[in-house]
Write a protein that holds these residues in place. Structure first.
Motif, PDB file in Angstrom:
ATOM      1  N   HIS A  89     127.043 108.332  34.619  1.00  0.00           N
ATOM      2  CA  HIS A  89     127.208 108.624  33.197  1.00  0.00           C
ATOM      3  C   HIS A  89     127.050 107.307  32.457  1.00  0.00           C
ATOM      4  CE1 HIS A  89     128.529 110.270  29.437  1.00  0.00           C
ATOM      5  NE2 HIS A  89     129.529 109.425  29.366  1.00  0.00           N
ATOM      6  N   GLU A 120     122.767 116.947  36.314  1.00  0.00           N
ATOM      7  CA  GLU A 120     123.079 116.895  34.879  1.00  0.00           C
ATOM      8  C   GLU A 120     124.397 117.600  34.586  1.00  0.00           C
ATOM      9  OE1 GLU A 120     121.552 115.515  32.176  1.00  0.00           O
ATOM     10  OE2 GLU A 120     120.298 114.439  33.586  1.00  0.00           O
ATOM     11  N   SER A 124     128.160 115.852  33.441  1.00  0.00           N
ATOM     12  CA  SER A 124     128.956 116.243  32.272  1.00  0.00           C
ATOM     13  C   SER A 124     130.390 116.569  32.664  1.00  0.00           C
ATOM     14  CB  SER A 124     128.302 117.455  31.600  1.00  0.00           C
ATOM     15  OG  SER A 124     129.074 117.920  30.534  1.00  0.00           O
ATOM     16  N   GLU A 128     133.862 114.252  31.835  1.00  0.00           N
ATOM     17  CA  GLU A 128     134.999 114.798  31.091  1.00  0.00           C
ATOM     18  C   GLU A 128     136.301 114.608  31.850  1.00  0.00           C
ATOM     19  OE1 GLU A 128     134.172 118.826  30.157  1.00  0.00           O
ATOM     20  OE2 GLU A 128     132.541 118.363  28.769  1.00  0.00           O
ATOM     21  N   SER A 139     125.521 110.811  24.319  1.00  0.00           N
ATOM     22  CA  SER A 139     125.803 112.051  25.042  1.00  0.00           C
ATOM     23  C   SER A 139     127.278 112.423  24.961  1.00  0.00           C
ATOM     24  CB  SER A 139     125.374 111.925  26.505  1.00  0.00           C
ATOM     25  OG  SER A 139     126.056 110.858  27.134  1.00  0.00           O
ATOM     26  N   THR A 140     128.153 111.421  25.004  1.00  0.00           N
ATOM     27  CA  THR A 140     129.594 111.682  24.914  1.00  0.00           C
ATOM     28  C   THR A 140     129.953 112.206  23.535  1.00  0.00           C
ATOM     29  OG1 THR A 140     130.014 109.911  26.507  1.00  0.00           O
ATOM     30  CG2 THR A 140     131.879 110.660  25.177  1.00  0.00           C
ATOM     31  N   ARG A 143     128.783 115.777  23.090  1.00  0.00           N
ATOM     32  CA  ARG A 143     129.658 116.687  23.820  1.00  0.00           C
ATOM     33  C   ARG A 143     130.953 116.931  23.057  1.00  0.00           C
ATOM     34  NH1 ARG A 143     128.917 114.102  28.355  1.00  0.00           N
ATOM     35  NH2 ARG A 143     130.859 112.976  28.204  1.00  0.00           N
TER      36      ARG A 143
END
Length: 386
Positions: A89, A120, A124, A128, A139-140, A143
């Motif tokens: 990540h 992928e 994710s 988390e 990306s964070t 999300r």
């Protein structure tokens, strides 16, 4: 997202078992083990840790520091060859996905695409879980736009506006892509990744809600966007039931209500054939109001006895006449043109309507309720509730 479901589906796709380890080579999750299992894997799963000698060897290969998949020869330990796929990540390693490749048929291109999609999803989920990850990478932030906590969502949107080019206003659009209910987790991930890769769409994947994939992108011609999504779905073998779009307003500080509006729009676009499987929330605004009315269709006679008599009276011509009359705001010429009748015929039909209908037409508020009730009935009928 459930990692167990992920590895089980990937194992079925690949025809071999799948294990995801943490950075200490301890199994996080494993699929059912097939005939290819060897002693190294059996001991790792039973003891929840990779045996010391094998772990020391893997550390010399710097598996957890690699950015690319590695083929690992474990013949010296009497074990099968493996493919190790590191999961990262941003700049943080999270774990390793393992497949046994020795003594099995070689992986094909579609297998590698499934592995990429699974990584992928795992990235994710594992990111988390990592509560020490304070990254504000794009990306964070994306999300976080649909996080459970409202304050977290508002913070994410502020960061997205400040740092990642998201605009508050109609230039930014949430799209809900409603897909087949039986679409597997790996297939969903692969489809979502494919849509993000279409440059002209410029979509950022936000997450899932039920059977809808949610994306944030720019405004555009919905028919063109829908065609591009449909093309990607055909390549991925994914059924797209409908696509709904909802734009942000200048004052929005939370993306969740916008996403909910997009999901509701997709549901309406799926139910009503007139929309051709895609719509924007502005197009279906009256239907969104209707869809928000949660009630038992049997209660229609409570709301509007006039609508109830038209729907259950057995004369579809009367219902059509009144609906077109109300849609046309009572303008006789336009109504007659739409129905292809003479005005005398229209007057005759109106005069011979049930008494409840004639009473409603003579009362402004009752007339409005009759119109809305007829639209509600159409929604119910298409959804199979009436």
């Amino acid at each position: 997202m459930n990692l167990q479901d992920l590895v089980d589906e990937l194992a079925e796709t690949l025809g071999r078992s799948v294990v995801i380890n943490d950075l200490a080579y301890r199994p996080i999750v494993a699929s059912a083990q097939g005939d290819e299992i060897d002693e190294v894997r059996a001991r790792a799963l039973l003891r929840r840790v990779t045996p010391p000698r094998e772990r020391a060897y893997l550390e010399t290969l710097r598996v957890t520091q690699s950015r690319r998949p590695l083929t690992i020869d474990l013949a010296q330990f009497g074990a099968h060859e493996r493919l190790a796929v590191p999961i990262w990540h941003d700049d943080t390693p999270l774990g390793v996905l393992w497949l046994i490749t020795g003594n099995l048929p070689p992986l094909q291109d579609h297998h590698f695409r499934a592995v990429d999609a699974a990584v992928e999803v795992a990235r994710s989920v594992l990111a988390e879980r990592d509560t020490t990850d304070g990254s504000t990478a794009r990306s964070t932030v994306m999300r976080g736009l649909l996080a459970t906590d409202a304050a977290a969502r508002r913070t994410a949107l502020s960061t997205a506006v400040r740092s990642y080019g998201v605009e508050r206003g109609p230039e930014s659009v949430v799209r809900a892509v409603a897909i087949g209910y039986d679409t597997g987790v790996v297939q969903r991930a692969a489809f979502g990744r494919a849509l993000e890769g279409v440059e002209r769409l410029r979509l950022s994947f936000l997450g899932e809600d039920g059977a809808a994939l949610l994306f944030l992108g720019r405004g555009g011609e919905e028919a063109e966007v829908h065609a591009a999504i449909a093309a990607q779905a055909a390549q991925a073998g994914v059924l797209v039931r409908a696509v709904g779009a909802a734009a942000l307003s200048r004052t929005d500080d939370d993306l969740r209500p916008v996403a909910d509006r997009a999901i509701a729009t997709a549901a309406i676009a799926e139910l009503l054939p007139e929309f051709g499987g895609h719509a924007s929330s502005e197009q279906v605004a009256p239907w969104l109001l209707v869809a928000d009315i949660v009630s038992d269709p049997a209660r229609l006679q409570w709301y509007s006895p006039a609508a109830h008599s038209l729907i259950h009276g057995g004369d579809p011509l009367q219902r059509q006449t009144i609906e077109v009359f109300l849609d046309g705001a009572g303008h006789v010429r336009e109504v007659c043109e739409a129905l292809h009748i003479h005005r005398t015929t229209l007057y005759y039909r109106l005069e011979n309507m049930p008494q409840a209908v004639r009473d409603a037409l003579d009362d402004g508020f009752a007339r409005s309720v009759l119109h809305l009730a007829l639209k509600l009935a159409v929604y119910w009928e298409h959804s199979g509730r009436m």
